[in-house]
Design a protein around this motif. Structure first.
Motif, mmCIF file in Angstrom:
data_model
loop_
_atom_site.group_PDB
_atom_site.id
_atom_site.type_symbol
_atom_site.label_atom_id
_atom_site.label_comp_id
_atom_site.label_asym_id
_atom_site.label_seq_id
_atom_site.Cartn_x
_atom_site.Cartn_y
_atom_site.Cartn_z
ATOM 1 N N LEU A 34 4.821 8.787 -2.450
ATOM 2 C CA LEU A 34 4.297 8.951 -1.091
ATOM 3 C C LEU A 34 5.302 9.675 -0.200
ATOM 4 O O LEU A 34 4.917 10.502 0.640
ATOM 5 N N ARG A 35 6.580 9.371 -0.394
ATOM 6 C CA ARG A 35 7.616 10.089 0.356
ATOM 7 C C ARG A 35 7.576 11.578 0.005
ATOM 8 O O ARG A 35 7.672 12.441 0.879
ATOM 9 N N ALA A 86 0.640 21.018 4.724
ATOM 10 C CA ALA A 86 -0.660 20.774 4.079
ATOM 11 C C ALA A 86 -0.699 19.401 3.421
ATOM 12 O O ALA A 86 -1.679 18.658 3.574
ATOM 13 N N THR A 87 0.353 19.068 2.685
ATOM 14 C CA THR A 87 0.368 17.762 2.025
ATOM 15 C C THR A 87 0.528 16.638 3.036
ATOM 16 O O THR A 87 -0.002 15.545 2.838
ATOM 17 N N LEU A 88 1.255 16.887 4.125
ATOM 18 C CA LEU A 88 1.379 15.860 5.157
ATOM 19 C C LEU A 88 0.016 15.559 5.776
ATOM 20 O O LEU A 88 -0.344 14.396 5.985
ATOM 21 N N ILE A 89 -0.746 16.611 6.063
ATOM 22 C CA ILE A 89 -2.103 16.408 6.597
ATOM 23 C C ILE A 89 -2.953 15.632 5.589
ATOM 24 O O ILE A 89 -3.716 14.726 5.955
ATOM 25 N N SER A 118 2.238 5.931 10.830
ATOM 26 C CA SER A 118 3.625 5.906 11.315
ATOM 27 C C SER A 118 4.606 5.983 10.157
ATOM 28 O O SER A 118 5.599 6.730 10.218
ATOM 29 N N PHE A 119 4.347 5.238 9.101
ATOM 30 C CA PHE A 119 5.247 5.268 7.951
ATOM 31 C C PHE A 119 5.204 6.624 7.257
ATOM 32 O O PHE A 119 6.235 7.144 6.815
ATOM 33 N N LEU A 120 4.024 7.214 7.145
ATOM 34 C CA LEU A 120 3.926 8.523 6.508
ATOM 35 C C LEU A 120 4.683 9.577 7.308
ATOM 36 O O LEU A 120 5.335 10.461 6.730
ATOM 37 N N LEU A 121 4.627 9.487 8.620
ATOM 38 C CA LEU A 121 5.393 10.419 9.461
ATOM 39 C C LEU A 121 6.887 10.168 9.332
ATOM 40 O O LEU A 121 7.688 11.130 9.321
ATOM 41 N N LEU A 122 7.279 8.930 9.216
ATOM 42 C CA LEU A 122 8.689 8.619 8.988
ATOM 43 C C LEU A 122 9.156 9.186 7.660
ATOM 44 O O LEU A 122 10.269 9.738 7.551
ATOM 45 N N TYR A 123 8.327 9.073 6.634
ATOM 46 C CA TYR A 123 8.667 9.648 5.328
ATOM 47 C C TYR A 123 8.814 11.164 5.434
ATOM 48 O O TYR A 123 9.682 11.772 4.784
#
Length: 223
Positions: free
Chosen positions: A118-119, A127-130, A215-220
């Motif tokens: 996931l990180r 693109a992958t972040l979206i 929030s966690f995905l943005l932190l990653y």
């Protein structure tokens, strides 16, 4: 079939949910292992897609069995103030778990947090972040709340608030595996179980879950 206001999932729905979950999740895991995505980032995307679609599939099967009214599963309107409360509680949960993660990282610097893919997916590019936010921040919270709060917690409500909150949170955390994710899932499960009992709606829990995961995905992505 006419729905009464206090209707909730029964033993039939719970049994179907358990059987369907075993079949759907086992089949999905076999596919993930048999057809690897090739890179950690794509593996992360695939895992998030599975984590969102699998509970939605199980929920759809449960609904098709007997109860057609979605209000029985907590899919009902809620006072908007509870959605704001959910955002605040998501921030509180995030603060607690971030503190917990920092302490564990200092005590056990080489401990695997089981979130590597996931990180990688979050940090691989825009693109992958979206994709991770769409799947992990929106789809997964919706699917998991429908299953774990809409079916399991609503089933448990016949035994009162304490049983509902504690047992559904434990089942939710256990489903995420015995790893560093367990405390995070247990905390979110506790708060969302309480929100369900207070509001009789899954939507505050969906909002909390979505804000927390995103929030966690943005932190990653930006850590």
């Amino acid at each position: 079939m006419t729905e009464t206001p206090d209707r909730r999932p029964g033993w039939l729905e719970l049994g179907v949910a358990l059987i369907a979950a075993v079949v759907v999740y086992a089949g999905g895991l076999v596919l993930l292992v048999a057809f690897p995505a090739g890179t950690p980032a794509l593996e992360g995307i695939a895992q998030l897609a599975f984590s969102g679609l699998a509970p939605l599939a199980v929920f759809a099967i449960v609904v098709a069995v007997r109860i057609r009214g979605l209000r029985a599963f907590g899919v009902r309107r809620v006072d908007p103030k509870w959605l704001l409360v959910a955002v605040g509680l998501a921030a509180a949960c995030l603060a607690v778990i971030r503190t917990f993660d920092v302490v564990v990282a200092r005590l056990y610097p080489n401990l695997d947090d089981a979130q590597g893919d996931l990180r990688a997916a979050s940090a691989a590019g825009l693109a992958t972040l979206i994709g991770t936010i769409a799947l992990g921040g929106l789809l997964t919270p919706l699917g998991e709340e429908l299953l774990f709060r809409g079916v399991i917690a609503r089933f448990l409500q016949r035994w009162g608030t304490w049983v509902t909150v504690l047992v559904s949170a434990f089942v939710f955390a256990l489903w995420h595996g015995i790893s560093l994710v367990f405390p995070s899932a247990f905390l979110v499960g506790l708060v969302n179980g309480w929100l369900l009992c207070r509001t009789r709606s899954i939507w505050p829990g969906v909002v909390l879950h979505a804000v927390y995961n995103t929030s966690f995905l943005l932190l990653y992505a930006f850590a």
